[in-house]
Design a protein around this motif. Structure first.
Motif, PDB file in Angstrom:
ATOM      1  N   THR A   1       2.135   3.077  -3.201  1.00 34.70           N
ATOM      2  CA  THR A   1       0.904   3.391  -4.218  1.00 34.70           C
ATOM      3  C   THR A   1       0.955   4.237  -3.988  1.00 34.70           C
ATOM      4  O   THR A   1       1.172   4.992  -2.938  1.00 34.70           O
ATOM      5  CB  THR A   1      -0.407   2.372  -3.997  1.00 34.70           C
TER       6      THR A   1
ATOM      7  N   TYR B   1      -4.001   7.325  -6.707  1.00 38.61           N
ATOM      8  CA  TYR B   1      -4.861   6.492  -6.974  1.00 38.61           C
ATOM      9  C   TYR B   1      -4.894   4.889  -7.000  1.00 38.61           C
ATOM     10  O   TYR B   1      -6.104   4.669  -7.763  1.00 38.61           O
ATOM     11  CB  TYR B   1      -4.702   6.940  -8.432  1.00 38.61           C
ATOM     12  N   GLY B   2      -3.873   4.447  -5.986  1.00 41.72           N
ATOM     13  CA  GLY B   2      -3.570   3.330  -6.023  1.00 41.72           C
ATOM     14  C   GLY B   2      -2.585   2.278  -7.279  1.00 41.72           C
ATOM     15  O   GLY B   2      -2.164   1.487  -6.733  1.00 41.72           O
ATOM     16  N   HIS B   3      -2.198   3.260  -8.056  1.00 45.22           N
ATOM     17  CA  HIS B   3      -0.607   2.924  -8.567  1.00 45.22           C
ATOM     18  C   HIS B   3       0.368   3.024  -8.561  1.00 45.22           C
ATOM     19  O   HIS B   3       0.480   3.309  -7.405  1.00 45.22           O
ATOM     20  CB  HIS B   3      -1.468   4.297 -10.070  1.00 45.22           C
TER      21      HIS B   3
ATOM     22  N   PHE C   1       0.861  -1.172  -0.200  1.00 46.32           N
ATOM     23  CA  PHE C   1      -0.358   0.450   0.311  1.00 46.32           C
ATOM     24  C   PHE C   1       1.161   1.505  -0.042  1.00 46.32           C
ATOM     25  O   PHE C   1       0.530   1.990  -0.723  1.00 46.32           O
ATOM     26  CB  PHE C   1      -1.018   0.361   1.196  1.00 46.32           C
TER      27      PHE C   1
ATOM     28  N   PHE D   1      -1.454  -1.807  -9.683  1.00 45.02           N
ATOM     29  CA  PHE D   1      -1.996  -1.315  -8.369  1.00 45.02           C
ATOM     30  C   PHE D   1      -1.840  -2.291  -6.725  1.00 45.02           C
ATOM     31  O   PHE D   1      -0.472  -3.327  -7.180  1.00 45.02           O
ATOM     32  CB  PHE D   1      -3.465  -1.880  -8.742  1.00 45.02           C
ATOM     33  N   PHE D   2      -1.921  -1.702  -6.257  1.00 45.43           N
ATOM     34  CA  PHE D   2      -2.018  -2.303  -4.701  1.00 45.43           C
ATOM     35  C   PHE D   2      -2.224  -3.782  -4.346  1.00 45.43           C
ATOM     36  O   PHE D   2      -3.291  -3.930  -5.909  1.00 45.43           O
ATOM     37  CB  PHE D   2      -2.152  -1.729  -3.742  1.00 45.43           C
TER      38      PHE D   2
END
Length: 149
Positions: free
Chosen positions: A29, A32-34, A26, A84-85
């Motif tokens: 990232t 935006y979770g990228h 987490f 992503f996460f």
């Protein structure tokens, strides 16, 4: 793929045998979770060290009495797909070419769907611990890199 260090993507991809696995945390990232674009270089570092350990190259470099150390002379990354996460990635590493005191390492990251998500390359140079000047690879070191390229 538009990376200038890849001529034939299939041939290039087939040349990888070593990989190290990572899971996107987490904290790696953005909002935006990228995957943050700077974190791939830490993944390259982790995979590079694991690769060099697998070739028994790290022992002399971490020895405080050793004469030589490795430095990263340049490093680049080309992003192919979003990451992503919590995705699990395999970070592949191979020696692409060997110079007198340098090795050009190539990197490829694949997700669990076996899709390439980013690629990269970077030169590692062996230098004298005291002089800071390039130190040539021994014949044995050249052979190990050639066999694993």
């Amino acid at each position: 793929m538009k990376a200038n260090y890849i001529e034939d993507i299939q041939q290039w991809t087939d040349g990888f045998t070593f990989h190290a696995d990572v899971t996107v945390r987490f904290s790696e990232t953005d909002m935006y979770g990228h995957l943050n674009n700077t974190k791939v270089f830490a993944y390259f570092e982790y995979a590079r060290i694991e690769y060099l350990k697998s070739l028994n190259r790290m022992e002399k470099w971490i020895d405080p009495q050793g004469d030589t150390i490795p430095i990263v002379a340049d490093l680049q990354c080309d992003f192919v797909k979003q990451v992503f996460f919590d995705e699990k990635l395999s970070i592949f590493v191979k020696a692409n070419s060997i110079g007198k005191s340098s090795v050009d390492l190539h990197y490829m990251a694949k997700n669990e769907r076996n899709e390439i998500v980013f690629t990269g390359r970077g030169a590692v140079v062996q230098i004298g611990r005291k002089t800071g000047k390039p130190m040539p690879w021994s014949e044995e070191e050249q052979k190990v890199f050639m066999e694993n390229s």
